[in-house]
Design a protein around this motif. Structure first.
Motif, PDB file in Angstrom:
ATOM      1  N   ALA A 166      -5.105  56.902  20.449  1.00 26.64           N
ATOM      2  CA  ALA A 166      -5.698  55.484  20.695  1.00 26.64           C
ATOM      3  C   ALA A 166      -6.748  54.455  20.805  1.00 26.64           C
ATOM      4  CB  ALA A 166      -4.652  54.956  21.036  1.00 26.64           C
ATOM      5  N   PRO A 167      -7.300  54.131  20.595  1.00 19.84           N
ATOM      6  CA  PRO A 167      -8.724  53.399  21.153  1.00 19.84           C
ATOM      7  C   PRO A 167      -8.505  53.079  22.412  1.00 19.84           C
ATOM      8  CG  PRO A 167      -8.318  52.238  19.248  1.00 19.84           C
ATOM      9  CD  PRO A 167      -7.371  53.261  19.086  1.00 19.84           C
ATOM     10  N   GLN A 168      -9.117  53.492  23.545  1.00 20.30           N
ATOM     11  CA  GLN A 168      -9.095  52.955  25.347  1.00 20.30           C
ATOM     12  C   GLN A 168      -9.628  50.974  25.200  1.00 20.30           C
ATOM     13  OE1 GLN A 168      -7.613  54.745  26.972  1.00 20.30           O
ATOM     14  NE2 GLN A 168      -6.474  55.781  25.334  1.00 20.30           N
ATOM     15  N   LEU A 169      -8.820  50.044  26.137  1.00 26.80           N
ATOM     16  CA  LEU A 169      -9.161  49.433  26.631  1.00 26.80           C
ATOM     17  C   LEU A 169     -10.870  48.869  27.684  1.00 26.80           C
ATOM     18  CD1 LEU A 169      -6.632  46.545  25.627  1.00 26.80           C
ATOM     19  CD2 LEU A 169      -8.106  47.018  24.515  1.00 26.80           C
ATOM     20  N   ASP A 170     -10.673  49.988  27.876  1.00 25.64           N
ATOM     21  CA  ASP A 170     -11.805  49.553  29.138  1.00 25.64           C
ATOM     22  C   ASP A 170     -13.168  50.595  28.280  1.00 25.64           C
ATOM     23  OD1 ASP A 170     -11.406  52.780  28.263  1.00 25.64           O
ATOM     24  OD2 ASP A 170     -11.431  53.168  30.667  1.00 25.64           O
ATOM     25  N   ASN A 171     -14.741  49.481  28.691  1.00 29.51           N
ATOM     26  CA  ASN A 171     -15.367  49.936  27.904  1.00 29.51           C
ATOM     27  C   ASN A 171     -16.048  49.101  26.681  1.00 29.51           C
ATOM     28  OD1 ASN A 171     -17.930  51.242  28.381  1.00 29.51           O
ATOM     29  ND2 ASN A 171     -16.891  53.333  26.890  1.00 29.51           N
TER      30      ASN A 171
ATOM     31  N   GLY B  13     -18.643  38.349  25.086  1.00 29.64           N
ATOM     32  CA  GLY B  13     -19.432  39.099  25.054  1.00 29.64           C
ATOM     33  C   GLY B  13     -19.457  40.151  26.234  1.00 29.64           C
ATOM     34  N   LYS B  14     -18.410  39.565  27.569  1.00 30.71           N
ATOM     35  CA  LYS B  14     -18.668  40.455  28.188  1.00 30.71           C
ATOM     36  C   LYS B  14     -18.103  41.134  28.729  1.00 30.71           C
ATOM     37  CE  LYS B  14     -20.898  37.298  31.360  1.00 30.71           C
ATOM     38  NZ  LYS B  14     -20.257  35.717  31.300  1.00 30.71           N
ATOM     39  N   SER B  15     -17.599  42.509  29.654  1.00 31.50           N
ATOM     40  CA  SER B  15     -16.972  43.247  29.691  1.00 31.50           C
ATOM     41  C   SER B  15     -15.598  43.012  31.137  1.00 31.50           C
ATOM     42  CB  SER B  15     -16.956  44.495  30.536  1.00 31.50           C
ATOM     43  OG  SER B  15     -16.073  45.280  31.580  1.00 31.50           O
ATOM     44  N   LEU B  16     -14.165  43.400  30.220  1.00 26.92           N
ATOM     45  CA  LEU B  16     -13.038  43.562  30.950  1.00 26.92           C
ATOM     46  C   LEU B  16     -12.603  42.346  32.278  1.00 26.92           C
ATOM     47  CD1 LEU B  16     -10.225  44.072  28.395  1.00 26.92           C
ATOM     48  CD2 LEU B  16      -9.856  41.982  29.723  1.00 26.92           C
ATOM     49  N   ASP B  17     -14.200  44.211  32.602  1.00 30.10           N
ATOM     50  CA  ASP B  17     -14.135  44.288  33.946  1.00 30.10           C
ATOM     51  C   ASP B  17     -14.494  42.621  34.782  1.00 30.10           C
ATOM     52  OD1 ASP B  17     -13.491  46.376  34.004  1.00 30.10           O
ATOM     53  OD2 ASP B  17     -15.644  46.883  33.774  1.00 30.10           O
ATOM     54  N   GLU B  18     -14.995  41.825  34.147  1.00 25.98           N
ATOM     55  CA  GLU B  18     -15.300  40.478  34.911  1.00 25.98           C
ATOM     56  C   GLU B  18     -14.221  39.552  34.626  1.00 25.98           C
ATOM     57  OE1 GLU B  18     -19.642  38.982  34.125  1.00 25.98           O
ATOM     58  OE2 GLU B  18     -19.194  41.664  33.343  1.00 25.98           O
TER      59      GLU B  18
END
Lengths: 340, 340
Positions: free
Chosen positions: B127-132, B188-193
């Motif tokens: 399944a698609p991963q949500l990081d990245n 537009g930002k990554s989830l890391d933020e």
DNA sequence: GTTAGCACTCTATCTGGTTGAGTGCTAACA
DNA sequence: TGTTAGCACTCAACCAGATAGAGTGCTAAC
């Protein structure tokens, strides 16, 4: 012919023994098992009668007898006693669910897994169906120009996301209004009434007729039967001599992989607590030497899906039913935890 | 030892033939294949050298030779030419995706299915991963007193739903404000933020610190690696003599059902276009006589997941790569169709 | 109605023999 | 020095026949 007490005793002994060992049982074996209470010859006569009654079969002339589908049916309907699992086993089952169970996919995977682990057959579970549920929330979220996401929350806590087209110039506040109006109208209602609600709102609000149509379309599509079935325990096949024949194992696996067959079986049991389908009772040809046991599970009181195991007709039905009972309890509890 | 032109010719002939037929190849067979250009004895000498170099193996003294893992590696790295599929076959692949592909689960199931159908091996997809991924929308919807649903939409069009706790007296308008502010900050930002954004808003808005914490918690949990892997084509095992041994088939199926092994393999290939892991190159013991080919797929330009096939080391690598190339194209196209 | 006896059947297993494909080695050849 | 022919040997696969073991149906006696 009458099914005398002794005949029954013989029949049940054969069923029990065959389920336990998987080898045909002969008259001598039975006679010895009872310390010679009846001679082999007597038992042979009774066996012969039982065979004529369609309850026993002989794989070949010089083998013992094995139960027929009919015998299993009799056994299951009238003489099966389902023992409660030990506390320790019940505990084991719970432990399979101790990891993150945030999403229904996780719960399904865990259920299929524990089913196969505890029974040594192939475990399976059908995803919750969206018919038969009641609406808690409908929310429409604008995503980009011309595209929106509808989020449907049922009162059971199932969430469904659906993208659909909107006019490019659609005002966000209109979508907001739609969401509120739809939620007000639909809350606690079945999805069947969705189209009525849409019609009504089309008139009342006087805007966005085409949006309602698009929304209705996507809801219809998304709430169509969910065909997702998860399996686990393929390797358990090989624990049973029935499937040690490569060709039989192959057809069996092919049947599982096609999914259709089991989707049909699992989705037809929606109203019954437990269904047992033995051998030739199965419609599908490739299952006619297997048995399928299914049960429904509930979310918030509604029966929304089903799960079960499939294995040889020589299945330990008592064990399977014990396990499924316990899993059913665990499952209903976990799923109702997410109730809204 | 030098790998002369003739040695190479012999080696490649053995690899090709063994992949095609599955039976060991002897010196006479090869000699005849080339119309006697080299005598069996000559070929035997060369074969003996190749065996010493670790490129050939003998199942037993009086059998022909078969390629070693090393030989497959050499073959794959330096001599594999991947033919384009015929238009008709490309068409066939597309046709597997013609049904309702509204949800990622459908796409996954279809992909695993077409992989197994077109290659005769076991197909699988992660399944698609949500990081990245990057955020397009975050919406918080009140559901009941004390409970809310967060809906996360990525710019790739993946939607994720997460329930979480809110204070019972929380005002709906505050949730609305949160949604808007978060979306503005995160788009537009990554989830890391995400945690930074939460901290910032906590200060700015001055309300609902605990709501942000709960939200952050649920997002963290939900975006943890998605361990869902779909398989198809279990029955294909039996098409290959390698697995006609029941014990080997059983271990293989057990490995598939445990999922962990393949989850690890599929999730480690995230940056590589295509990975081929042959026999003992596989870390996991039960795969050391199998080969695994994986490739990544993209949604909207980002590599989010992977898919592949697993089969015997004697795999038709050329065929597999052709098929996967085509499926990759179809998959990227379909998934990017839902791009936001 | 029950049982003992008996001839019979069928599968599974073991044995030994045969066949075919293939090898390694040695000696002869170009 | 590389190539080839010849030969003895090995091993898996297959086949046929023999045997043992479990079980049956039938008949006649209890």
């Amino acid at each position: 012919m009458e099914l005398s007490e002794r005949k029954l005793k013989i029949l049940l002994a054969i069923v029990d023994d065959y389920i336990a060992t998987g080898t045909p049982i002969g008259s001598r074996t039975l006679s010895r098992m009872w310390g010679g209470a009846y001679s082999p010859a007597t038992i042979r006569n009774e066996m012969s009668d039982l065979e004529e009654m369609g309850l026993l079969q002989q794989p070949h002339t010089s083998a013992g007898r094995i139960p027929s589908d009919l015998a299993y049916r009799l056994y299951v309907d009238r003489f099966l006693n389902v023992p409660r699992l030990t506390d320790q086993e019940a505990q084991t089952i719970r432990s399979y669910y101790r990891f993150r169970m945030g999403e229904i996919e996780d719960v399904m995977a865990a259920t299929a897994h524990v089913l196969s682990q505890m029974t040594d057959y192939v475990g399976m579970i059908l995803a919750p169906q969206l018919d038969n549920v009641t609406v808690s929330q409908i929310r429409v979220i604008p995503v980009t120009r011309g595209r929106a996401l509808a989020v449907l929350v049922t009162s059971e806590g199932i969430v469904k996301d659906m993208f659909f087209q909107i006019p490019p110039n659609m005002d966000d506040r209109h979508l907001e209004m739609m969401s509120n109006a739809l939620t007000d109208l639909m809350r606690g209602k079945s999805l069947d009434e969705f189209s009525v609600a849409c019609e009504k709102l089309k008139e009342e609000l006087g805007v966005g007729a085409e949006v309602f149509d698009a929304l209705l379309g996507t809801v219809r599509k998304s709430t169509a039967p969910v065909r997702s079935v998860v399996f686990d325990g393929h390797q358990n096949l090989f624990k049973h001599p029935e499937y040690s024949n490569v060709e039989r194992a192959r057809t069996f696996l092919a049947t599982i992989d096609s999914r259709d067959v089991f989707y049909n079986m699992l989705s037809q049991t929606n109203n019954m607590e437990i269904t047992i389908s033995i051998g030739r009772e199965n419609e599908h040809e490739s299952l006619q030497d297997s048995s399928v046991v299914t049960a429904t599970y509930r979310i918030g009181g509604h029966s929304v899906g089903s799960f079960g195991v499939v294995g040889p007709t020589r299945m330990d039905y008592a064990r399977v039913l014990s396990v499924m009972e316990q899993i059913s309890a665990a499952l209903n509890e976990i799923l109702s935890g997410s109730e809204v």
